[in-house]
Design a protein around this motif. Structure first.
Motif, PDB file in Angstrom:
ATOM      1  N   ALA A 146     -17.257   0.975 -33.035  1.00  0.00           N
ATOM      2  CA  ALA A 146     -15.978   0.256 -32.841  1.00  0.00           C
ATOM      3  C   ALA A 146     -14.868   2.024 -32.445  1.00  0.00           C
ATOM      4  O   ALA A 146     -15.548   3.074 -32.648  1.00  0.00           O
ATOM      5  N   ASN A 147     -14.036   1.375 -31.515  1.00  0.00           N
ATOM      6  CA  ASN A 147     -13.570   2.984 -30.863  1.00  0.00           C
ATOM      7  C   ASN A 147     -12.234   2.297 -30.710  1.00  0.00           C
ATOM      8  O   ASN A 147     -12.328   0.715 -30.404  1.00  0.00           O
ATOM      9  N   ARG A 148     -11.318   3.139 -30.179  1.00  0.00           N
ATOM     10  CA  ARG A 148     -10.011   2.867 -29.319  1.00  0.00           C
ATOM     11  C   ARG A 148     -10.248   2.386 -28.158  1.00  0.00           C
ATOM     12  O   ARG A 148      -9.253   1.877 -27.686  1.00  0.00           O
ATOM     13  N   GLY A 149     -11.067   3.471 -27.391  1.00  0.00           N
ATOM     14  CA  GLY A 149     -10.712   2.764 -25.954  1.00  0.00           C
ATOM     15  C   GLY A 149     -12.373   3.648 -25.546  1.00  0.00           C
ATOM     16  O   GLY A 149     -13.211   4.602 -25.987  1.00  0.00           O
ATOM     17  N   ARG A 150     -12.169   3.516 -24.082  1.00  0.00           N
ATOM     18  CA  ARG A 150     -13.789   4.119 -23.120  1.00  0.00           C
ATOM     19  C   ARG A 150     -13.793   5.438 -23.346  1.00  0.00           C
ATOM     20  O   ARG A 150     -14.542   5.759 -23.600  1.00  0.00           O
ATOM     21  N   GLN A 151     -12.655   5.470 -23.306  1.00  0.00           N
ATOM     22  CA  GLN A 151     -12.548   7.550 -23.641  1.00  0.00           C
ATOM     23  C   GLN A 151     -13.237   7.870 -24.351  1.00  0.00           C
ATOM     24  O   GLN A 151     -13.590   9.188 -24.639  1.00  0.00           O
ATOM     25  N   GLU A 152     -13.423   7.465 -25.992  1.00  0.00           N
ATOM     26  CA  GLU A 152     -14.093   8.101 -26.832  1.00  0.00           C
ATOM     27  C   GLU A 152     -15.577   7.292 -27.278  1.00  0.00           C
ATOM     28  O   GLU A 152     -15.996   8.195 -27.980  1.00  0.00           O
ATOM     29  N   VAL A 153     -15.874   6.665 -26.017  1.00  0.00           N
ATOM     30  CA  VAL A 153     -17.129   6.489 -26.780  1.00  0.00           C
ATOM     31  C   VAL A 153     -18.233   7.582 -25.683  1.00  0.00           C
ATOM     32  O   VAL A 153     -17.945   8.756 -23.941  1.00  0.00           O
ATOM     33  N   LEU A 154     -19.007   8.821 -26.501  1.00  0.00           N
ATOM     34  CA  LEU A 154     -19.531   9.759 -25.695  1.00  0.00           C
ATOM     35  C   LEU A 154     -20.593   9.199 -25.095  1.00  0.00           C
ATOM     36  O   LEU A 154     -21.314   8.190 -25.349  1.00  0.00           O
ATOM     37  N   PRO A 155     -20.836   9.884 -24.076  1.00  0.00           N
ATOM     38  CA  PRO A 155     -21.883   9.588 -22.991  1.00  0.00           C
ATOM     39  C   PRO A 155     -22.737  10.081 -23.506  1.00  0.00           C
ATOM     40  O   PRO A 155     -24.156   8.808 -22.932  1.00  0.00           O
ATOM     41  N   TRP A 156     -23.057  10.992 -24.164  1.00  0.00           N
ATOM     42  CA  TRP A 156     -24.590  11.062 -24.250  1.00  0.00           C
ATOM     43  C   TRP A 156     -25.270  10.019 -24.881  1.00  0.00           C
ATOM     44  O   TRP A 156     -25.956   9.332 -24.781  1.00  0.00           O
ATOM     45  N   TYR A 157     -24.464   9.973 -26.253  1.00  0.00           N
ATOM     46  CA  TYR A 157     -24.830   8.294 -27.297  1.00  0.00           C
ATOM     47  C   TYR A 157     -24.844   7.107 -26.038  1.00  0.00           C
ATOM     48  O   TYR A 157     -25.595   6.541 -26.670  1.00  0.00           O
ATOM     49  N   GLN A 158     -24.184   7.317 -25.938  1.00  0.00           N
ATOM     50  CA  GLN A 158     -24.461   5.583 -24.755  1.00  0.00           C
ATOM     51  C   GLN A 158     -25.219   5.811 -24.250  1.00  0.00           C
ATOM     52  O   GLN A 158     -26.528   5.245 -23.465  1.00  0.00           O
ATOM     53  N   ASP A 159     -25.724   7.233 -22.562  1.00  0.00           N
ATOM     54  CA  ASP A 159     -26.822   6.636 -22.576  1.00  0.00           C
ATOM     55  C   ASP A 159     -28.280   7.084 -23.301  1.00  0.00           C
ATOM     56  O   ASP A 159     -29.257   6.270 -23.606  1.00  0.00           O
ATOM     57  N   GLN A 160     -28.058   7.082 -24.853  1.00  0.00           N
ATOM     58  CA  GLN A 160     -29.371   6.958 -25.962  1.00  0.00           C
ATOM     59  C   GLN A 160     -29.149   5.938 -25.999  1.00  0.00           C
ATOM     60  O   GLN A 160     -30.335   5.233 -26.328  1.00  0.00           O
ATOM     61  N   LEU A 161     -28.051   4.984 -27.086  1.00  0.00           N
ATOM     62  CA  LEU A 161     -28.327   3.494 -26.945  1.00  0.00           C
ATOM     63  C   LEU A 161     -28.631   2.721 -25.432  1.00  0.00           C
ATOM     64  O   LEU A 161     -29.362   1.385 -25.958  1.00  0.00           O
ATOM     65  N   THR A 162     -28.169   3.244 -24.730  1.00  0.00           N
ATOM     66  CA  THR A 162     -28.496   1.950 -23.605  1.00  0.00           C
ATOM     67  C   THR A 162     -30.060   2.230 -23.151  1.00  0.00           C
ATOM     68  O   THR A 162     -30.964   1.164 -22.921  1.00  0.00           O
ATOM     69  N   ALA A 163     -30.527   3.293 -23.366  1.00  0.00           N
ATOM     70  CA  ALA A 163     -32.215   3.770 -23.666  1.00  0.00           C
ATOM     71  C   ALA A 163     -32.291   3.139 -24.817  1.00  0.00           C
ATOM     72  O   ALA A 163     -34.084   2.101 -23.972  1.00  0.00           O
ATOM     73  N   LEU A 164     -32.595   2.886 -25.405  1.00  0.00           N
ATOM     74  CA  LEU A 164     -32.612   1.856 -26.094  1.00  0.00           C
ATOM     75  C   LEU A 164     -32.965   0.364 -26.972  1.00  0.00           C
ATOM     76  O   LEU A 164     -33.476  -0.441 -26.714  1.00  0.00           O
ATOM     77  N   GLU A 165     -32.343  -0.508 -25.664  1.00  0.00           N
ATOM     78  CA  GLU A 165     -32.241  -1.578 -25.398  1.00  0.00           C
ATOM     79  C   GLU A 165     -32.678  -1.821 -24.588  1.00  0.00           C
ATOM     80  O   GLU A 165     -33.351  -2.586 -24.481  1.00  0.00           O
ATOM     81  N   GLU A 166     -32.778  -0.718 -22.914  1.00  0.00           N
ATOM     82  CA  GLU A 166     -33.962  -0.582 -22.288  1.00  0.00           C
ATOM     83  C   GLU A 166     -35.953  -1.199 -23.256  1.00  0.00           C
ATOM     84  O   GLU A 166     -36.467  -1.862 -22.602  1.00  0.00           O
ATOM     85  N   GLN A 167     -35.740  -0.041 -23.596  1.00  0.00           N
ATOM     86  CA  GLN A 167     -37.127   0.446 -25.220  1.00  0.00           C
ATOM     87  C   GLN A 167     -37.241  -0.721 -26.027  1.00  0.00           C
ATOM     88  O   GLN A 167     -38.777  -1.345 -26.361  1.00  0.00           O
TER      89      GLN A 167
END
Length: 274
Positions: free
Chosen positions: A156-177
């Motif tokens: 949960a965030n207030r908006g897209r600007q608060e989604v920390l890019p490095w963490y989003q990359d890590q989470l996307t990698a987990l979805e693929e893994q």
């Protein structure tokens, strides 16, 4: 070779090596990553995946707990990622004001003894993560997935600007893994000027609005099964946010003591620990 630092229960000074802004404030608060130096060839060795933290002592108030956000096996330094509440006198404002060469007084890891914390694994793990709480949620998700649990995360965030890019990359990698084993959903409470979130084109699985009891079954389908014994939850955020999240979960039969993936033990439980 490298060695794990011995627990340092008293506060010691650690120098700031780097300071990096990882999220621009826009209409929100700034998030910074601060790198602290460690003695040569030593690593912090905090078991983040089991909920261990360090404590930072600011110039006033109680010490505040933080989850290190760097690889615990790396020697010579460690990172803290902090949302800086610049309009409040607290530890985050103090950390946000540190510059390269300054020092901060830190102790840990906490809890000091294993009997002070209870780890309660299960087949399904639901995570309700608020904002920068992802710094604690990500390593726990990684460890639970490696253990074989099914992990569903609501960030949960207030908006897209608060989604920390490095963490989003890590989470996307987990979805693929871990396809089918790990699912991530975002929820943004703030809408764009056109009445819809401008971020939904950039991220998949995006919900709009606030975290409510009605939202939870859409994110965690196992809630509907009613087999609460197979489910555990981790809620990460401010104390009021975590309290509200557990109140929502209670409406579906999830008790904070029985269904927390990781929680503090009470002094009474310390005496019963074996």
């Amino acid at each position: 070779g490298t060695s794990k630092m011995k627990p340092f229960l008293f506060f010691r000074s650690f120098p700031v090596l780097r300071r990096e802004i990882v999220s621009l404030p826009e209409d929100s608060y700034e998030t910074v990553k601060i790198t602290f130096g460690l003695p040569t060839n030593q690593r912090l060795g905090v078991d983040i995946g089991k909920g261990e933290r360090i404590k930072v002592k600011g110039p006033k108030g109680k010490p505040k707990s933080y989850s290190p956000t760097s690889d615990p096996t790396v020697s010579g330094s460690f990172d803290l990622t902090v949302k800086v509440y610049s309009d409040r006198d607290g530890t985050s404002k103090y950390l946000g004001g540190l510059n390269v060469g300054d020092t901060a007084r830190i102790s840990g890891p906490w809890p000091v003894f294993k009997f002070m914390q209870h780890y309660n694994p299960a087949a399904n793990v639901g995570m309700i993560i608020f904002g920068v709480g992802i710094t604690e949620g990500l390593p726990v998700a990684q460890e639970e997935l490696a253990r074989g649990a099914k992990v569903l995360m609501l960030w949960a965030n207030r908006g897209r600007q608060e989604v920390l890019p490095w963490y989003q990359d890590q989470l996307t990698a987990l979805e693929e893994q871990y396809p089918g084993q790990f699912t991530l959903k975002h929820i943004f409470s703030r809408r764009g000027e056109n009445g819809s979130s401008t971020c939904q084109q950039e991220l998949s699985n995006v919900l709009s609005g606030r975290v409510t009891a009605d939202v939870l079954p859409t994110v965690f389908p196992f809630i509907a099964a009613g087999q609460t014994g197979k489910d555990r939850f981790l809620c990460v955020g401010t104390k009021p946010m975590m309290r509200d999240a557990w109140a929502m979960l209670a409406t579906y039969g999830y008790d904070r003591t029985a269904h927390s993936l990781i929680r503090k033990r009470s002094p009474r439980e310390w005496l019963q620990w074996k």
